[in-house]
Design an enzyme around this catalytic site. Structure first.
Site, PDB file in Angstrom:
ATOM      1  N   HIS A 266       0.816  -1.219   0.000  1.00  0.00           N
ATOM      2  CA  HIS A 266       0.000   0.000   0.000  1.00  0.00           C
ATOM      3  C   HIS A 266       0.848   1.267   0.000  1.00  0.00           C
ATOM      4  CE1 HIS A 266      -3.732   1.881  -0.121  1.00  0.00           C
ATOM      5  NE2 HIS A 266      -4.278   1.516   1.019  1.00  0.00           N
ATOM      6  N   ARG A 267       2.152   1.148   0.219  1.00  0.00           N
ATOM      7  CA  ARG A 267       3.011   2.322   0.092  1.00  0.00           C
ATOM      8  C   ARG A 267       3.117   2.756  -1.358  1.00  0.00           C
ATOM      9  NH1 ARG A 267       8.541   0.218   2.359  1.00  0.00           N
ATOM     10  NH2 ARG A 267       7.959  -1.395   0.833  1.00  0.00           N
TER      11      ARG A 267
END
Length: 549
Positions: free
Chosen positions: A521-522
Protein backbone atom coordinates in the site's frame (compact mmCIF):
# COMPACT_ATOMS: atom_id res chain seq x y z
CA UNK A 1 48.42 -39.03 -4.13
CA UNK A 2 45.77 -37.82 -1.72
CA UNK A 3 43.41 -35.05 -2.87
CA UNK A 4 41.26 -33.38 -0.22
CA UNK A 5 37.99 -31.85 -1.36
CA UNK A 6 36.28 -29.00 0.48
CA UNK A 7 32.56 -28.26 0.54
CA UNK A 8 32.18 -25.75 -2.31
CA UNK A 9 30.04 -22.64 -2.39
CA UNK A 10 26.94 -24.28 -3.85
CA UNK A 11 25.05 -21.02 -4.32
CA UNK A 12 25.28 -17.26 -3.80
CA UNK A 13 25.12 -16.36 -0.13
CA UNK A 14 25.22 -19.97 1.12
CA UNK A 15 27.55 -20.16 4.13
CA UNK A 16 26.94 -23.72 5.25
CA UNK A 17 25.03 -26.83 4.33
CA UNK A 18 23.78 -30.08 5.85
CA UNK A 19 25.34 -33.17 4.33
CA UNK A 20 22.15 -35.16 3.84
CA UNK A 21 23.67 -38.35 2.42
CA UNK A 22 26.79 -39.81 0.88
CA UNK A 23 26.44 -41.32 -2.58
CA UNK A 24 29.80 -43.10 -2.36
CA UNK A 25 31.77 -45.14 0.19
CA UNK A 26 35.49 -45.48 0.92
CA UNK A 27 37.10 -47.60 -1.77
CA UNK A 28 34.63 -46.60 -4.51
CA UNK A 29 36.04 -45.56 -7.87
CA UNK A 30 34.72 -42.18 -9.03
CA UNK A 31 35.03 -40.07 -12.15
CA UNK A 32 35.21 -36.31 -12.41
CA UNK A 33 31.80 -34.63 -12.02
CA UNK A 34 30.23 -37.80 -10.60
CA UNK A 35 27.89 -36.87 -7.70
CA UNK A 36 29.40 -37.97 -4.40
CA UNK A 37 27.11 -36.33 -1.84
CA UNK A 38 23.78 -34.57 -1.39
CA UNK A 39 23.93 -31.27 0.49
CA UNK A 40 20.92 -29.32 1.72
CA UNK A 41 21.25 -25.56 2.03
CA UNK A 42 18.67 -23.00 3.07
CA UNK A 43 17.74 -22.73 -0.61
CA UNK A 44 17.78 -26.18 -2.18
CA UNK A 45 19.04 -29.76 -2.16
CA UNK A 46 22.06 -30.02 -4.44
CA UNK A 47 24.44 -32.76 -5.53
CA UNK A 48 28.16 -32.20 -4.98
CA UNK A 49 30.31 -33.61 -7.82
CA UNK A 50 33.75 -35.17 -7.53
CA UNK A 51 36.53 -32.83 -8.73
CA UNK A 52 38.82 -35.60 -10.01
CA UNK A 53 39.02 -39.18 -11.25
CA UNK A 54 40.16 -41.41 -8.42
CA UNK A 55 39.26 -43.60 -5.46
CA UNK A 56 37.40 -42.48 -2.34
CA UNK A 57 39.93 -42.59 0.50
CA UNK A 58 37.99 -41.20 3.46
CA UNK A 59 34.69 -39.48 4.30
CA UNK A 60 35.45 -36.72 6.82
CA UNK A 61 31.87 -35.69 7.60
CA UNK A 62 28.98 -37.77 8.89
CA UNK A 63 25.60 -37.71 7.15
CA UNK A 64 23.35 -35.20 8.89
CA UNK A 65 26.20 -32.93 9.97
CA UNK A 66 26.04 -29.21 9.19
CA UNK A 67 29.37 -27.93 7.86
CA UNK A 68 30.54 -24.50 6.69
CA UNK A 69 31.66 -23.90 3.12
CA UNK A 70 35.38 -24.64 2.85
CA UNK A 71 35.35 -27.63 5.22
CA UNK A 72 37.16 -30.75 3.95
CA UNK A 73 34.44 -33.36 3.49
CA UNK A 74 36.12 -36.13 1.47
CA UNK A 75 39.57 -37.33 0.38
CA UNK A 76 40.47 -39.07 -2.89
CA UNK A 77 43.42 -41.18 -3.94
CA UNK A 78 44.47 -39.82 -7.32
CA UNK A 79 47.09 -41.49 -9.48
CA UNK A 80 49.90 -39.30 -10.78
CA UNK A 81 48.79 -36.11 -9.01
CA UNK A 82 51.40 -34.35 -6.93
CA UNK A 83 50.35 -33.40 -3.40
CA UNK A 84 49.44 -29.77 -2.87
CA UNK A 85 51.60 -27.59 -0.64
CA UNK A 86 48.84 -27.35 1.94
CA UNK A 87 48.61 -31.13 2.14
CA UNK A 88 52.39 -31.44 2.69
CA UNK A 89 52.18 -28.89 5.46
CA UNK A 90 49.29 -30.74 7.09
CA UNK A 91 51.13 -34.07 6.88
CA UNK A 92 54.20 -32.52 8.52
CA UNK A 93 52.12 -31.08 11.32
CA UNK A 94 50.44 -34.43 11.99
CA UNK A 95 53.76 -36.28 11.97
CA UNK A 96 55.14 -33.91 14.59
CA UNK A 97 52.07 -34.55 16.74
CA UNK A 98 51.26 -30.88 17.16
CA UNK A 99 49.12 -28.21 15.50
CA UNK A 100 49.59 -24.51 15.77
CA UNK A 101 46.82 -22.20 16.90
CA UNK A 102 46.33 -18.62 15.80
CA UNK A 103 47.60 -16.11 18.35
CA UNK A 104 44.10 -14.80 18.95
CA UNK A 105 42.94 -18.22 20.11
CA UNK A 106 46.04 -18.83 22.24
CA UNK A 107 45.23 -15.60 24.04
CA UNK A 108 41.62 -16.60 24.68
CA UNK A 109 41.40 -20.13 26.01
CA UNK A 110 43.11 -23.45 25.50
CA UNK A 111 41.64 -26.30 23.48
CA UNK A 112 39.12 -28.23 25.60
CA UNK A 113 40.31 -31.51 27.06
CA UNK A 114 38.82 -34.67 25.64
CA UNK A 115 38.73 -33.29 22.09
CA UNK A 116 42.02 -34.43 20.56
CA UNK A 117 42.88 -33.27 17.09
CA UNK A 118 40.63 -30.21 17.21
CA UNK A 119 42.49 -27.17 15.95
CA UNK A 120 41.78 -23.50 16.24
CA UNK A 121 40.25 -23.62 12.76
CA UNK A 122 37.86 -26.30 14.00
CA UNK A 123 36.78 -24.12 16.89
CA UNK A 124 36.03 -21.31 14.49
CA UNK A 125 34.21 -23.55 12.03
CA UNK A 126 31.24 -21.24 11.89
CA UNK A 127 33.29 -18.29 10.68
CA UNK A 128 33.67 -17.72 6.92
CA UNK A 129 37.03 -17.29 5.18
CA UNK A 130 38.34 -13.71 5.21
CA UNK A 131 38.01 -13.31 1.46
CA UNK A 132 34.46 -14.64 1.19
CA UNK A 133 31.28 -12.65 1.75
CA UNK A 134 28.15 -14.59 2.69
CA UNK A 135 24.87 -12.75 2.08
CA UNK A 136 21.50 -13.67 0.49
CA UNK A 137 20.65 -12.02 -2.85
CA UNK A 138 18.15 -9.61 -1.29
CA UNK A 139 20.77 -8.48 1.23
CA UNK A 140 23.32 -7.99 -1.56
CA UNK A 141 20.75 -5.97 -3.46
CA UNK A 142 20.04 -3.86 -0.38
CA UNK A 143 23.76 -3.24 0.05
CA UNK A 144 24.14 -2.17 -3.59
CA UNK A 145 21.16 0.15 -3.27
CA UNK A 146 22.65 1.77 -0.17
CA UNK A 147 26.23 1.86 -1.44
CA UNK A 148 27.51 -0.48 1.26
CA UNK A 149 30.65 -2.57 0.66
CA UNK A 150 29.73 -5.99 2.05
CA UNK A 151 33.37 -6.89 2.58
CA UNK A 152 33.48 -4.25 5.31
CA UNK A 153 30.33 -5.51 7.09
CA UNK A 154 30.60 -8.00 9.95
CA UNK A 155 27.91 -10.64 9.55
CA UNK A 156 25.81 -11.52 12.59
CA UNK A 157 23.99 -14.48 11.02
CA UNK A 158 24.89 -18.18 11.17
CA UNK A 159 28.36 -18.86 9.77
CA UNK A 160 29.09 -15.13 9.60
CA UNK A 161 26.26 -14.55 7.13
CA UNK A 162 25.38 -10.90 6.58
CA UNK A 163 21.74 -10.09 7.32
CA UNK A 164 19.52 -7.21 6.26
CA UNK A 165 19.89 -5.66 9.70
CA UNK A 166 23.69 -5.78 9.38
CA UNK A 167 23.40 -3.72 6.19
CA UNK A 168 20.95 -1.29 7.82
CA UNK A 169 23.30 -0.92 10.77
CA UNK A 170 26.26 -0.32 8.45
CA UNK A 171 24.27 2.30 6.57
CA UNK A 172 23.54 4.02 9.87
CA UNK A 173 27.18 3.89 10.97
CA UNK A 174 26.60 1.30 13.69
CA UNK A 175 27.56 -2.33 14.10
CA UNK A 176 24.83 -4.94 14.23
CA UNK A 177 25.43 -5.50 17.92
CA UNK A 178 25.03 -1.75 18.67
CA UNK A 179 21.68 -1.30 16.98
CA UNK A 180 19.19 -1.26 19.83
CA UNK A 181 16.23 -0.90 17.50
CA UNK A 182 17.14 -3.86 15.32
CA UNK A 183 14.32 -6.26 14.55
CA UNK A 184 16.61 -9.21 13.92
CA UNK A 185 18.41 -11.42 16.40
CA UNK A 186 22.02 -10.65 17.26
CA UNK A 187 24.07 -13.74 16.48
CA UNK A 188 26.99 -12.21 18.37
CA UNK A 189 25.00 -12.39 21.59
CA UNK A 190 26.45 -14.52 24.38
CA UNK A 191 24.41 -17.08 26.28
CA UNK A 192 23.40 -14.35 28.73
CA UNK A 193 22.01 -11.91 26.16
CA UNK A 194 18.43 -11.74 24.90
CA UNK A 195 19.27 -12.79 21.35
CA UNK A 196 15.69 -13.23 20.22
CA UNK A 197 14.34 -9.92 21.55
CA UNK A 198 13.88 -6.78 19.51
CA UNK A 199 13.45 -3.19 20.64
CA UNK A 200 9.89 -2.94 19.36
CA UNK A 201 8.75 -6.43 20.37
CA UNK A 202 6.15 -7.10 23.05
CA UNK A 203 6.92 -10.83 23.11
CA UNK A 204 8.69 -10.45 26.49
CA UNK A 205 5.32 -10.40 28.18
CA UNK A 206 6.03 -7.08 29.92
CA UNK A 207 4.20 -4.14 28.40
CA UNK A 208 6.43 -1.12 27.86
CA UNK A 209 9.68 -2.94 28.68
CA UNK A 210 12.61 -1.44 26.80
CA UNK A 211 15.24 -3.39 24.86
CA UNK A 212 17.88 -2.49 27.47
CA UNK A 213 15.69 -3.68 30.33
CA UNK A 214 14.89 -6.90 28.44
CA UNK A 215 18.56 -7.61 27.82
CA UNK A 216 19.38 -6.97 31.48
CA UNK A 217 16.59 -9.29 32.61
CA UNK A 218 17.73 -11.99 30.20
CA UNK A 219 21.30 -11.63 31.47
CA UNK A 220 20.17 -12.09 35.04
CA UNK A 221 18.04 -15.09 34.08
CA UNK A 222 20.97 -16.67 32.26
CA UNK A 223 23.28 -16.09 35.24
CA UNK A 224 20.80 -17.77 37.52
CA UNK A 225 20.32 -20.59 35.02
CA UNK A 226 24.01 -21.48 35.16
CA UNK A 227 23.69 -22.16 38.90
CA UNK A 228 20.60 -24.35 38.68
CA UNK A 229 20.65 -28.00 39.57
CA UNK A 230 21.22 -30.45 36.69
CA UNK A 231 17.55 -31.33 36.51
CA UNK A 232 16.64 -27.66 36.05
CA UNK A 233 18.96 -26.80 33.17
CA UNK A 234 17.12 -24.76 30.53
CA UNK A 235 17.85 -23.77 26.94
CA UNK A 236 20.46 -21.09 26.32
CA UNK A 237 18.76 -20.49 22.95
CA UNK A 238 21.64 -18.81 21.09
CA UNK A 239 21.72 -18.01 17.40
CA UNK A 240 25.40 -18.93 17.02
CA UNK A 241 27.72 -21.27 18.89
CA UNK A 242 31.37 -22.03 18.24
CA UNK A 243 32.46 -25.63 18.74
CA UNK A 244 34.88 -28.09 17.23
CA UNK A 245 33.44 -30.62 14.74
CA UNK A 246 34.07 -33.45 17.20
CA UNK A 247 32.04 -31.55 19.81
CA UNK A 248 29.19 -31.08 17.37
CA UNK A 249 29.28 -34.81 16.64
CA UNK A 250 28.95 -35.55 20.36
CA UNK A 251 25.95 -33.20 20.58
CA UNK A 252 24.34 -34.94 17.61
CA UNK A 253 24.94 -38.37 19.14
CA UNK A 254 23.52 -37.22 22.47
CA UNK A 255 20.49 -35.74 20.72
CA UNK A 256 20.87 -32.21 22.11
CA UNK A 257 20.84 -28.81 20.44
CA UNK A 258 24.34 -27.29 20.74
CA UNK A 259 22.81 -23.77 20.73
CA UNK A 260 20.83 -24.69 23.86
CA UNK A 261 23.84 -25.70 25.98
CA UNK A 262 24.72 -23.07 28.64
CA UNK A 263 28.36 -21.97 28.64
CA UNK A 264 30.57 -19.29 30.16
CA UNK A 265 33.41 -19.79 27.68
CA UNK A 266 33.94 -17.51 24.70
CA UNK A 267 36.10 -17.41 21.60
CA UNK A 268 36.49 -14.04 19.89
CA UNK A 269 33.38 -12.77 21.64
CA UNK A 270 31.22 -15.78 20.66
CA UNK A 271 29.88 -18.51 22.93
CA UNK A 272 32.11 -21.61 22.85
CA UNK A 273 30.95 -25.09 23.91
CA UNK A 274 33.28 -27.88 25.00
CA UNK A 275 32.68 -31.66 24.89
CA UNK A 276 32.37 -31.71 28.70
CA UNK A 277 29.58 -29.12 28.56
CA UNK A 278 27.75 -31.19 25.97
CA UNK A 279 27.98 -34.36 28.05
CA UNK A 280 26.92 -32.57 31.26
CA UNK A 281 23.94 -30.97 29.55
CA UNK A 282 22.87 -34.27 27.97
CA UNK A 283 23.19 -36.03 31.34
CA UNK A 284 21.09 -33.33 32.99
CA UNK A 285 18.38 -33.73 30.37
CA UNK A 286 18.33 -37.49 30.81
CA UNK A 287 18.20 -37.07 34.58
CA UNK A 288 15.26 -34.67 34.33
CA UNK A 289 13.38 -36.96 31.96
CA UNK A 290 14.02 -39.97 34.19
CA UNK A 291 12.74 -38.05 37.20
CA UNK A 292 9.58 -37.15 35.32
CA UNK A 293 9.02 -40.76 34.30
CA UNK A 294 9.42 -41.90 37.91
CA UNK A 295 7.00 -39.22 39.04
CA UNK A 296 4.45 -40.32 36.45
CA UNK A 297 4.77 -43.93 37.57
CA UNK A 298 4.25 -42.81 41.16
CA UNK A 299 1.14 -40.85 40.18
CA UNK A 300 2.64 -37.47 40.95
CA UNK A 301 1.83 -34.40 38.76
CA UNK A 302 4.58 -33.45 36.40
CA UNK A 303 5.06 -30.14 34.58
CA UNK A 304 4.61 -30.43 30.82
CA UNK A 305 6.64 -27.53 29.52
CA UNK A 306 10.00 -27.08 27.82
CA UNK A 307 12.06 -30.15 27.00
CA UNK A 308 10.75 -32.32 29.86
CA UNK A 309 8.78 -34.62 27.59
CA UNK A 310 10.51 -37.86 26.72
CA UNK A 311 10.82 -38.58 23.02
CA UNK A 312 7.54 -39.81 21.60
CA UNK A 313 5.37 -38.43 24.42
CA UNK A 314 2.82 -35.81 23.34
CA UNK A 315 5.39 -33.48 21.79
CA UNK A 316 7.82 -33.73 18.92
CA UNK A 317 10.63 -31.26 18.27
CA UNK A 318 12.48 -30.56 15.05
CA UNK A 319 15.19 -27.98 14.31
CA UNK A 320 13.81 -24.72 12.93
CA UNK A 321 16.44 -24.44 10.20
CA UNK A 322 17.01 -24.70 6.46
CA UNK A 323 14.30 -23.78 3.97
CA UNK A 324 11.60 -23.50 6.64
CA UNK A 325 13.64 -20.92 8.58
CA UNK A 326 14.44 -19.00 5.38
CA UNK A 327 10.74 -18.86 4.49
CA UNK A 328 9.90 -17.60 7.98
CA UNK A 329 12.52 -14.86 7.82
CA UNK A 330 11.26 -13.73 4.41
CA UNK A 331 7.63 -13.66 5.61
CA UNK A 332 8.51 -11.58 8.67
CA UNK A 333 10.57 -9.14 6.60
CA UNK A 334 7.73 -8.77 4.10
CA UNK A 335 5.00 -8.15 6.67
CA UNK A 336 7.09 -5.68 8.68
CA UNK A 337 8.39 -3.81 5.62
CA UNK A 338 5.35 -3.54 3.33
CA UNK A 339 1.86 -2.58 4.60
CA UNK A 340 -0.35 -5.25 3.01
CA UNK A 341 -3.79 -4.72 1.51
CA UNK A 342 -5.75 -7.58 -0.11
CA UNK A 343 -8.41 -7.09 -2.79
CA UNK A 344 -10.81 -9.97 -3.55
CA UNK A 345 -13.00 -10.61 -6.59
CA UNK A 346 -14.61 -13.36 -8.68
CA UNK A 347 -14.22 -13.94 -12.41
CA UNK A 348 -16.33 -15.97 -14.83
CA UNK A 349 -13.83 -18.26 -16.58
CA UNK A 350 -16.29 -20.41 -18.53
CA UNK A 351 -14.71 -19.39 -21.85
CA UNK A 352 -11.21 -20.00 -20.45
CA UNK A 353 -12.16 -23.52 -19.37
CA UNK A 354 -13.46 -24.24 -22.87
CA UNK A 355 -10.33 -22.78 -24.51
CA UNK A 356 -8.04 -24.90 -22.38
CA UNK A 357 -10.02 -28.05 -23.15
CA UNK A 358 -9.62 -27.32 -26.87
CA UNK A 359 -5.88 -26.73 -26.63
CA UNK A 360 -5.01 -29.47 -24.14
CA UNK A 361 -4.87 -32.35 -26.70
CA UNK A 362 -2.57 -30.33 -28.98
CA UNK A 363 -0.26 -29.60 -26.06
CA UNK A 364 -0.21 -33.28 -25.10
CA UNK A 365 0.85 -34.17 -28.65
CA UNK A 366 3.99 -32.13 -27.96
CA UNK A 367 4.50 -33.74 -24.56
CA UNK A 368 3.35 -30.70 -22.59
CA UNK A 369 0.75 -30.72 -19.81
CA UNK A 370 -1.29 -27.54 -20.26
CA UNK A 371 -2.72 -26.07 -17.07
CA UNK A 372 -4.55 -22.81 -16.42
CA UNK A 373 -1.44 -21.13 -15.03
CA UNK A 374 0.08 -20.08 -18.41
CA UNK A 375 -3.20 -18.35 -19.32
CA UNK A 376 -3.21 -16.59 -15.96
CA UNK A 377 0.43 -15.55 -16.45
CA UNK A 378 -0.38 -13.98 -19.81
CA UNK A 379 -3.36 -12.15 -18.29
CA UNK A 380 -1.23 -10.88 -15.40
CA UNK A 381 1.51 -9.68 -17.75
CA UNK A 382 -1.05 -7.80 -19.84
CA UNK A 383 -2.30 -6.09 -16.67
CA UNK A 384 1.28 -5.32 -15.57
CA UNK A 385 1.82 -3.52 -18.88
CA UNK A 386 -1.17 -1.29 -18.13
CA UNK A 387 -0.31 -0.75 -14.46
CA UNK A 388 3.51 -0.66 -14.20
CA UNK A 389 3.30 0.19 -10.49
CA UNK A 390 2.47 -3.46 -9.85
CA UNK A 391 5.79 -4.46 -11.45
CA UNK A 392 7.80 -1.84 -9.56
CA UNK A 393 9.86 -1.86 -6.39
CA UNK A 394 10.69 0.81 -3.82
CA UNK A 395 14.35 1.73 -3.41
CA UNK A 396 14.18 2.85 0.20
CA UNK A 397 17.81 3.99 0.37
CA UNK A 398 17.46 6.51 -2.46
CA UNK A 399 13.73 7.07 -1.90
CA UNK A 400 12.91 6.18 -5.50
CA UNK A 401 10.40 3.96 -7.26
CA UNK A 402 12.11 1.58 -9.68
CA UNK A 403 9.85 0.62 -12.58
CA UNK A 404 11.00 -2.64 -14.15
CA UNK A 405 10.44 -3.18 -17.86
CA UNK A 406 11.01 -6.92 -17.66
CA UNK A 407 8.54 -9.50 -16.45
CA UNK A 408 9.85 -12.41 -14.40
CA UNK A 409 6.90 -14.29 -12.97
CA UNK A 410 7.32 -16.31 -9.78
CA UNK A 411 5.10 -19.34 -9.25
CA UNK A 412 4.62 -20.19 -5.56
CA UNK A 413 5.04 -23.95 -5.16
CA UNK A 414 4.26 -26.14 -2.16
CA UNK A 415 7.03 -28.64 -1.40
CA UNK A 416 7.61 -31.10 1.43
CA UNK A 417 9.95 -28.58 3.10
CA UNK A 418 7.84 -25.47 2.60
CA UNK A 419 6.93 -22.87 0.01
CA UNK A 420 9.34 -22.16 -2.85
CA UNK A 421 8.96 -19.66 -5.70
CA UNK A 422 10.53 -20.84 -8.99
CA UNK A 423 10.87 -18.02 -11.50
CA UNK A 424 9.97 -17.89 -15.21
CA UNK A 425 12.23 -15.23 -16.69
CA UNK A 426 11.06 -12.91 -19.48
CA UNK A 427 7.62 -14.48 -19.40
CA UNK A 428 6.26 -11.72 -21.65
CA UNK A 429 8.38 -13.04 -24.54
CA UNK A 430 7.07 -16.60 -24.40
CA UNK A 431 3.99 -18.34 -25.74
CA UNK A 432 1.55 -20.49 -23.81
CA UNK A 433 3.24 -23.80 -24.56
CA UNK A 434 6.72 -22.53 -23.72
CA UNK A 435 5.45 -20.99 -20.48
CA UNK A 436 3.71 -24.25 -19.62
CA UNK A 437 6.78 -26.36 -20.39
CA UNK A 438 9.21 -24.17 -18.40
CA UNK A 439 6.82 -23.81 -15.48
CA UNK A 440 6.24 -27.58 -15.23
CA UNK A 441 9.99 -28.14 -15.28
CA UNK A 442 10.97 -25.67 -12.55
CA UNK A 443 8.01 -26.59 -10.35
CA UNK A 444 8.98 -30.25 -10.48
CA UNK A 445 12.61 -29.38 -9.74
CA UNK A 446 11.47 -27.39 -6.71
CA UNK A 447 9.44 -30.33 -5.39
CA UNK A 448 12.36 -32.70 -6.02
CA UNK A 449 14.73 -30.24 -4.27
CA UNK A 450 17.00 -30.22 -7.33
CA UNK A 451 16.32 -26.60 -8.29
CA UNK A 452 19.30 -24.24 -8.35
CA UNK A 453 19.33 -21.04 -6.25
CA UNK A 454 19.45 -18.92 -9.43
CA UNK A 455 16.08 -20.34 -10.50
CA UNK A 456 14.52 -19.03 -7.28
CA UNK A 457 15.68 -15.43 -7.70
CA UNK A 458 14.76 -12.33 -9.66
CA UNK A 459 10.96 -12.46 -9.82
CA UNK A 460 9.08 -9.19 -10.33
CA UNK A 461 5.55 -10.47 -9.57
CA UNK A 462 4.31 -13.71 -8.01
CA UNK A 463 1.27 -15.91 -8.58
CA UNK A 464 0.17 -18.53 -6.06
CA UNK A 465 -2.47 -21.19 -6.75
CA UNK A 466 -4.44 -21.92 -3.59
CA UNK A 467 -7.16 -23.63 -5.64
CA UNK A 468 -4.97 -26.67 -6.09
CA UNK A 469 -5.81 -27.71 -2.53
CA UNK A 470 -9.42 -26.57 -2.60
CA UNK A 471 -9.12 -22.97 -1.39
CA UNK A 472 -11.12 -20.00 -2.66
CA UNK A 473 -9.92 -16.80 -0.97
CA UNK A 474 -6.63 -15.96 0.74
CA UNK A 475 -4.54 -13.05 2.02
CA UNK A 476 -1.17 -13.98 0.48
CA UNK A 477 2.01 -12.37 1.81
CA UNK A 478 3.99 -10.38 -0.76
CA UNK A 479 7.21 -11.95 -2.01
CA UNK A 480 9.17 -8.93 -0.80
CA UNK A 481 10.41 -6.60 -2.25
CA UNK A 482 7.84 -7.12 -5.00
CA UNK A 483 4.79 -4.87 -5.00
CA UNK A 484 2.11 -7.54 -5.39
CA UNK A 485 1.11 -11.19 -5.35
CA UNK A 486 -2.01 -12.78 -6.87
CA UNK A 487 -3.67 -15.83 -5.32
CA UNK A 488 -5.82 -17.98 -7.62
CA UNK A 489 -8.73 -19.87 -6.08
CA UNK A 490 -10.43 -23.09 -7.11
CA UNK A 491 -12.67 -23.01 -10.19
CA UNK A 492 -16.20 -23.93 -9.12
CA UNK A 493 -19.53 -24.17 -10.89
CA UNK A 494 -21.82 -21.42 -9.58
CA UNK A 495 -25.12 -19.86 -10.69
CA UNK A 496 -24.67 -16.53 -12.45
CA UNK A 497 -26.93 -14.02 -14.14
CA UNK A 498 -26.11 -14.02 -17.86
CA UNK A 499 -27.33 -11.31 -20.26
CA UNK A 500 -27.95 -12.32 -23.87
CA UNK A 501 -27.27 -10.08 -26.87
CA UNK A 502 -30.89 -8.97 -26.91
CA UNK A 503 -30.70 -7.96 -23.24
CA UNK A 504 -32.52 -10.99 -21.89
CA UNK A 505 -31.23 -12.14 -18.50
CA UNK A 506 -31.12 -15.72 -17.32
CA UNK A 507 -29.49 -17.71 -14.54
CA UNK A 508 -26.96 -20.27 -15.75
CA UNK A 509 -24.31 -22.47 -14.16
CA UNK A 510 -20.91 -20.94 -14.91
CA UNK A 511 -17.28 -21.72 -14.07
CA UNK A 512 -16.15 -19.15 -11.51
CA UNK A 513 -12.66 -18.53 -10.13
CA UNK A 514 -11.69 -16.28 -7.21
CA UNK A 515 -8.81 -13.79 -7.20
CA UNK A 516 -7.04 -12.42 -4.12
CA UNK A 517 -4.53 -9.64 -4.83
CA UNK A 518 -2.23 -8.49 -2.03
CA UNK A 519 -0.21 -5.35 -2.72
CA UNK A 520 2.18 -2.93 -1.05
CA UNK A 521 0.00 0.00 0.00
CA UNK A 522 3.01 2.32 0.09
CA UNK A 523 3.22 2.04 -3.68
CA UNK A 524 -0.23 0.88 -4.79
CA UNK A 525 -3.47 2.69 -4.04
CA UNK A 526 -6.65 0.70 -3.55
CA UNK A 527 -8.09 2.00 -6.81
CA UNK A 528 -5.04 0.85 -8.79
CA UNK A 529 -5.21 -2.57 -7.12
CA UNK A 530 -8.86 -2.92 -8.11
CA UNK A 531 -8.21 -1.73 -11.69
CA UNK A 532 -5.33 -4.16 -12.05
CA UNK A 533 -7.59 -7.00 -10.90
CA UNK A 534 -10.33 -5.91 -13.31
CA UNK A 535 -7.86 -6.02 -16.21
CA UNK A 536 -6.76 -9.54 -15.25
CA UNK A 537 -10.42 -10.54 -15.09
CA UNK A 538 -11.11 -9.08 -18.54
CA UNK A 539 -8.43 -11.26 -20.13
CA UNK A 540 -9.54 -14.37 -18.25
CA UNK A 541 -13.18 -13.84 -19.21
CA UNK A 542 -12.17 -13.34 -22.84
CA UNK A 543 -9.15 -15.61 -23.44
CA UNK A 544 -9.07 -14.79 -27.15
CA UNK A 545 -7.69 -11.37 -26.12
CA UNK A 546 -4.53 -13.16 -25.02
CA UNK A 547 -3.74 -13.69 -28.71
CA UNK A 548 -2.92 -9.98 -28.83
CA UNK A 549 -0.25 -10.35 -26.13
Amino acid sequence: MVREFELPDVGEGVAEGELVSWLVEPGDEVTEDQPVAEVETDKALVEVPAPVDGTVRELHVEAGEVVPVGTVIISFDVEGEAPRASENANDDAVSEGATEQPESEQASTSEPAGDPGATGADAEDAAPPDDRVFAPPRVRRMARERGIDLSSVRGSGPGGRITADDVRAAAGGESAGETAGSQSQSAGATAGEAASETADSTATGTTGETATESAATATADSSARRHETPGQVESADRDKTLAAPATRRIAQEEGVDIDAIPTDEERDGEAFVTPEAVREYAAAQRQAQEADREAVEAGEPVGTTGADFAEGERERREPFTGVRKTIADAMVESKYSAPHVTHHDEVDVTELVAAREDLKPRAEERGIRLTYMPFIMKAVIAALHEYPEMNAVIDEASEEIVYRDYYNIGVATATDVGLMVPVIEDADRKGLLQLSSEMNEVVQKARDRTISPSELQGSTFTITNIGGIGGEYATPIINYPEAGILAIGEIKRKPRVVTDEDGTESIEPRSVMTLSLSFDHRLIDGAVGAQFTNTVMEYLENPHLLLLE
